[in-house]
Design an enzyme around this catalytic site. Structure first.
Site, PDB file in Angstrom:
ATOM      1  CB  ILE A 158      14.506 -45.006   4.247  1.00  0.00           C
ATOM      2  CG1 ILE A 158      15.046 -46.029   5.142  1.00  0.00           C
ATOM      3  CG2 ILE A 158      14.938 -45.306   2.583  1.00  0.00           C
ATOM      4  CD1 ILE A 158      14.552 -47.477   5.168  1.00  0.00           C
ATOM      5  CB  SER A 159      18.057 -41.913   7.457  1.00  0.00           C
ATOM      6  OG  SER A 159      17.267 -40.746   7.700  1.00  0.00           O
ATOM      7  CD  GLN A 160      24.471 -42.012   5.189  1.00  0.00           C
ATOM      8  OE1 GLN A 160      24.346 -40.760   5.080  1.00  0.00           O
ATOM      9  NE2 GLN A 160      25.630 -42.561   5.230  1.00  0.00           N
TER      10      GLN A 160
END
Length: 216
Positions: free
Chosen positions: A62-64
């Site tokens: 899950i991207s920052q």
């Protein structure tokens, strides 16, 4: 409604986004309303509001939060827009998009991720998101065209077939570069005369792979 879990972290979360240049109030509101802790692994919930990527199932991430907010802001979404997302992951980016446009079609190659994202999005009432198990490099013709396309995995190049799915005035954003290493976030605008390409910032994403994954 926003979660009450870790209120100091949530306050810092919003402050960090603003300090790093996110200024679109609709994007900031969507980031506030969607509970990120619902989209991370149970063991990572205490870190859900830190500005870092986190691992999820199937070796994905899950991207920052900043990258999610930045890509969303760069799309310049309007309420009537129809959006295609390639790489559903846990469903977090789709949930953010759902608050800002009319419809999201999101495609995921891993059944485990697609099923999990579909359940999370349903629970949160994101009724304008459709999660499809499929190949992001081979979008079915029946899917039609889109006002916006967002790719959340690294492509070595953007397929022409994908840009052709943009409506006139449509916009695509994707990380482009080697599968291992640093990519550049690229924004493509479809104009009356062709396509305008702009390079934005350097990022790191897991690779976009063709086909539907064998493992369930």
């Amino acid at each position: 409604m926003p979660s009450s879990q870790n209120p100091p972290e949530k306050m810092m979360f919003q402050l960090t986004l603003r300090r790093r240049g996110i200024s679109d109030q609709a994007v900031l509101r969507s980031m506030e309303e969607i509970p990120r802790e619902a989209f991370v692994e149970v063991a990572d919930r205490a870190n859900a509001y830190r500005d870092s990527a986190l691992g999820i199932a199937c070796g994905q991430t899950i991207s920052q939060p900043f990258v999610v907010a930045y890509m969303t802001e760069q799309l310049q979404l309007q309420k009537h827009h129809r959006v295609l997302e390639i790489g559903t992951g846990s469903g977090y980016q789709a949930a953010i998009l759902s608050r800002l446009c009319s419809q999201v079609l999101t495609i995921e190659r891993y059944r485990t991720l697609a099923d999990g994202a579909r359940a999370r999005l349903r629970k949160l009432g994101c009724g304008n998101v459709e999660v499809v198990l499929g190949d992001g490099f081979d979008i079915p013709a029946s899917a039609g065209s889109f006002d916006r396309i967002i790719v959340t995995a690294a492509m070595e190049r953007i397929p022409e077939g994908l840009t052709q799915r943009l409506d006139p005035g449509g916009m695509l954003i994707a990380p482009v570069g080697p599968q291992q290493g640093v990519q550049t976030l690229v924004r493509i605008l479809r104009t009356e005369t062709g396509f305008e390409r702009k390079e934005l910032v350097d990022v790191r994403f897991v690779p976009a792979l063709p086909g539907v994954a064998r493992e369930l």
